[in-house]
Design an enzyme around this catalytic site. Structure first.
Site, PDB file in Angstrom:
ATOM      1  N   SER A   1      -1.066   1.209  -1.270  1.00  0.00           N
ATOM      2  CA  SER A   1      -1.338   1.085  -2.704  1.00  0.00           C
ATOM      3  C   SER A   1      -2.277   2.151  -3.243  1.00  0.00           C
ATOM      4  CB  SER A   1      -1.902  -0.309  -3.012  1.00  0.00           C
ATOM      5  OG  SER A   1      -0.864  -1.264  -2.967  1.00  0.00           O
TER       6      SER A   1
ATOM      7  N   LYS B   1      -1.013   3.982  -6.151  1.00  0.00           N
ATOM      8  CA  LYS B   1      -1.141   3.462  -7.517  1.00  0.00           C
ATOM      9  C   LYS B   1      -2.084   4.334  -8.348  1.00  0.00           C
ATOM     10  CE  LYS B   1      -0.024  -1.428  -6.766  1.00  0.00           C
ATOM     11  NZ  LYS B   1       0.737  -1.261  -5.526  1.00  0.00           N
TER      12      LYS B   1
ATOM     13  N   TYR C   1      -1.389  -9.338  -8.917  1.00  0.00           N
ATOM     14  CA  TYR C   1      -1.196  -8.042  -8.273  1.00  0.00           C
ATOM     15  C   TYR C   1       0.280  -7.888  -7.945  1.00  0.00           C
ATOM     16  CZ  TYR C   1      -2.149  -4.134  -5.106  1.00  0.00           C
ATOM     17  OH  TYR C   1      -2.188  -2.897  -4.494  1.00  0.00           O
TER      18      TYR C   1
END
Length: 237
Positions: free
Chosen positions: A64, A67, A183
């Site tokens: 992640s 991101k 999330y």
């Protein structure tokens, strides 16, 4: 760093608390410049060469962390005027816009689906408030995919391997956009939005507009490490 610090990390690896560690510390004034790695490159007993150690330049999965890069790419689109944070993304991402809201199941196992009534704004994708979850943190989505649609449940962190965001993330929302937080795959969809606004693949966009500016060469940060022969032997398993 002190030997005691490195010993503590080494003990954590030996006790299976950590698989390994690559540690880099830099102070702003340059007086502290520390690089050290501990642990094996692979946890597989059949790895070759056997028991190769992690190195400071070993290739690790970013997960992640991507991101952050995607968010910067999105905000560059905002800065250029192609889109705004309050833009309804439905015309750009019709696959996501078509998703209903899943609020549970009836006693006989039928999904309770409601039409989406709120717009999905770009800022919702960036702040995990669009209603997009992941499969690993939403059991209802897993039940929906496995028992209602007969789809194979997409697994987080699976390499791209030819699958697309619509193929992996087209499942019902957890709530009306802007009405909650979970999330999820909002940033995955935001990356697809960058592709559709820029006309190039996300990796190409990141390299040309972010990574090269930072002096990061092509392939050093990539979604497709198998494409780069120079990375062979450096990939951590």
């Amino acid at each position: 760093m002190t030997p005691e610090f490195e010993s503590t990390v080494q003990k954590a690896i030996e006790n299976d608390v950590l698989p390994g560690a690559v540690m880099l510390v830099r102070s702003k004034d340059g007086k502290l410049n520390y690089t050290h790695s501990l642990g094996p490159l692979s946890l597989s007993p059949s790895s070759s060469p056997a028991n190769s150690p992690l190195q400071p330049d070993s290739i690790l999965a970013m997960a992640s962390t991507t991101k952050l890069l995607t968010s910067i790419a999105v905000l560059q689109q905002v800065q250029s005027g192609k889109v705004a944070l309050a833009t309804d993304i439905s015309p750009h991402l019709p696959e996501l816009a078509a998703q209903p809201v899943l609020s549970g199941f009836t006693p006989d196992g039928q999904p309770i689906l409601s039409p989406r009534t709120e717009p999905i704004l770009l800022k919702h994708l960036l702040t995990h408030s669009s209603g997009c979850s992941y499969t690993w943190n939403n059991p209802d989505v897993v039940t929906y995919l496995t028992t209602i649609t007969n789809k194979t449940v997409p697994v987080p962190l699976t390499p791209v391997g030819g699958s697309t965001v619509p193929e992996r993330c087209s499942y019902p929302l957890s709530f009306q956009p802007g009405k909650g937080w979970v999330y999820g795959s909002g940033l995955d969809w935001a990356g697809l939005l960058v592709e559709r606004l820029s006309g190039v693949k996300l990796e190409v966009y990141l390299q040309d507009n972010i990574l090269s500016v930072l002096g990061i060469k092509r392939g050093e940060i990539t979604f497709y490490p198998a494409r780069y022969d120079a990375l062979d032997g450096r990939r951590a398993e």
